[in-house]
Design an enzyme around this catalytic site. Structure first.
Site, PDB file in Angstrom:
ATOM      1  N   SER A 303       0.819  -1.215   0.000  1.00 34.14           N
ATOM      2  CA  SER A 303       0.000   0.000   0.000  1.00 34.14           C
ATOM      3  C   SER A 303       0.852   1.264   0.000  1.00 34.14           C
ATOM      4  CB  SER A 303      -0.964  -0.048   1.184  1.00 34.14           C
ATOM      5  OG  SER A 303      -1.956   0.928   1.086  1.00 34.14           O
ATOM      6  N   ASP A 314      10.248   5.309 -10.239  1.00 30.71           N
ATOM      7  CA  ASP A 314       9.881   5.962 -11.501  1.00 30.71           C
ATOM      8  C   ASP A 314      10.602   7.283 -11.720  1.00 30.71           C
ATOM      9  OD1 ASP A 314       8.243   3.834 -11.892  1.00 30.71           O
ATOM     10  OD2 ASP A 314       6.353   4.945 -11.892  1.00 30.71           O
ATOM     11  N   LYS A 328      -0.631  -4.001  -3.331  1.00 25.70           N
ATOM     12  CA  LYS A 328      -1.933  -3.416  -2.967  1.00 25.70           C
ATOM     13  C   LYS A 328      -1.986  -2.003  -3.567  1.00 25.70           C
ATOM     14  CE  LYS A 328      -4.999  -2.244   0.915  1.00 25.70           C
ATOM     15  NZ  LYS A 328      -5.052  -0.777   0.834  1.00 25.70           N
TER      16      LYS A 328
END
Length: 403
Positions: A303, A314, A328
């Site tokens: 999460s 990224d 998640k």
């Protein structure tokens, strides 16, 4: 001779009005039942509930509590959604949930979640120094009983409510430890727990000063604790930073957004999409770490931990080390109800800055370092020579500092 036609006509007229009213009332009731059937896609559920209660009152030889039946029905209604993260909170469970998110409560000091496959209440973190940690509770342990009560099939907050109790009272938990296939009872003294979700120190490696921050959960108190830790490490003139979110099951989206903002350059931290396809971008500003960075992850990093990990990956500001994360990639929100209860439901998917949904797949780190399960569950209680993932992270940092 008396003319009785007027009274008779008046009676007929009034009777006609009465019949008309009854027909209208029946029409309204019928329309409401029709509307309810259309809304629910079948029979009116309210009528069925009344029918069940009536049959119980007439025929059941066992006593029953209407309120408890209704509370159980509300829980079951949301279980029917098929999403382990969608839950009903009665007033007690709601209070417990809010206290845990605030970071201080009376209990045993664990962060638990519902396993999406088995629906078992599973320990994500036993906070360092907490009653649970001192009693030997480990991440991955499943709470299957509380004080002799089988909690199989109960909601997360129901189990939390059973574990909670007065300060200095004792609760006996029945624990199932899957990776050892063992089941045992442990008695734990409930205490007031001030949740320490952030731990930090400096590690000297090849003559360089490396900062280390372990985040065990993203609660409301975590942002302040992280900010303090980072400030103290800056004051120690660190040459690089390792952020450890292994065994971190997640928490507040707002908290992880602000923490990630300190680590990555200006841009998107993540974005969410709701049921209508509406997109909300969460941005970082231009103030960020600017030091060599490694993030430690494992299969129990979930999460909010994956929000941070995905943003670091990224934006290419750091290296991920460890094993593939939990996966998640959805967001829940709490909705209060008019009677003081609430429901928590999944309202959106979230995506990494590059537009990847990690739900069900997780994030694969740049450098995969497997670790023995018994050691992996004791993150935070390992000596450096035992923690091969942390050793690998230190080597990566040194390569960044001394290319």
């Amino acid at each position: 001779m008396t003319d009785n036609r007027k009274p008779r006509q008046l009676g007929i007229f009034l009777t006609g009005i009465a019949i008309g009213i009854l027909i209208m009332a029946a029409g309204i009731v019928g329309f409401r039942e029709y509307e309810s059937r259309v809304r629910w896609g079948g029979a009116d559920p309210n009528s069925k509930i009344i029918e069940i209660f009536t049959l119980l009152e007439r025929h059941s030889i066992l006593p029953f509590d209407r309120e408890e039946m209704l509370e159980t029905m509300y829980r079951g209604l949301l279980i029917g959604v098929g999403d382990p993260y969608t839950q009903y909170f009665d007033t007690s469970a709601l209070e417990s949930f809010r206290e845990r998110m605030d970071g201080a409560y009376v209990g045993i000091g664990v962060l638990v979640s519902l396993d999406p496959d088995t629906r078992a209440v599973t320990v994500g973190v036993a906070f360092s120094g907490s009653p649970a940690s001192l009693a030997g509770i480990l991440p991955g342990d499943q709470i299957v009983g509380v004080d002799g009560i089988d909690v199989s099939g109960r909601t997360l907050e129901e189990v939390v409510g059973l574990v909670r109790g007065p300060e200095n009272s004792v609760t006996t938990l029945t624990i199932f430890r899957p990776y050892e296939n063992t089941r045992f009872d442990v008695s734990i003294n409930r205490q007031r727990v001030e949740i320490p979700t952030v731990f930090h120190n400096t590690i000297y490696h090849y003559g360089e000063t490396i900062g280390y921050i372990r985040i065990e959960g993203f609660d409301r108190v975590t942002l302040e604790q992280f900010t303090t830790a980072l400030s103290e490490l800056y004051a120690a003139e660190i040459d690089g930073l390792i952020v450890d979110v292994r065994n971190n099951p997640g928490g507040s989206l707002d908290t992880v957004h602000h923490i990630t903002n300190m680590l990555i350059p200006e841009g998107i931290v993540l974005y969410t999409e709701d049921a209508q396809g509406n997109r909300i971008n969460h941005y970082s500003n231009a103030t960020y770490l600017g030091l060599p960075l490694v993030v430690l992850v494992n299969e129990r990093s979930a999460s909010a931990s994956e929000v941070l990990s995905g943003a670091v990956r990224d934006t290419q500001v750091g290296t991920l080390v460890g094993t593939t994360t939990f996966g998640k990639g959805i967001v829940q929100s709490l909705f209060p109800l008019s009677d003081g209860t609430a429901i928590k439901m999944t309202i959106a998917k979230y995506f990494t800055p590059a537009g990847e949904s990690i739900h069900g797949t997780g994030i694969t780190p740049h450098i995969i370092v497997e670790m023995e399960e018994s050691l992996s569950r004791r993150i935070g209680n390992l000596m450096l020579e035992e923690d091969i993932q942390l050793q690998a992270a230190l080597d990566v940092i040194i390569d960044k500092i001394l290319p």
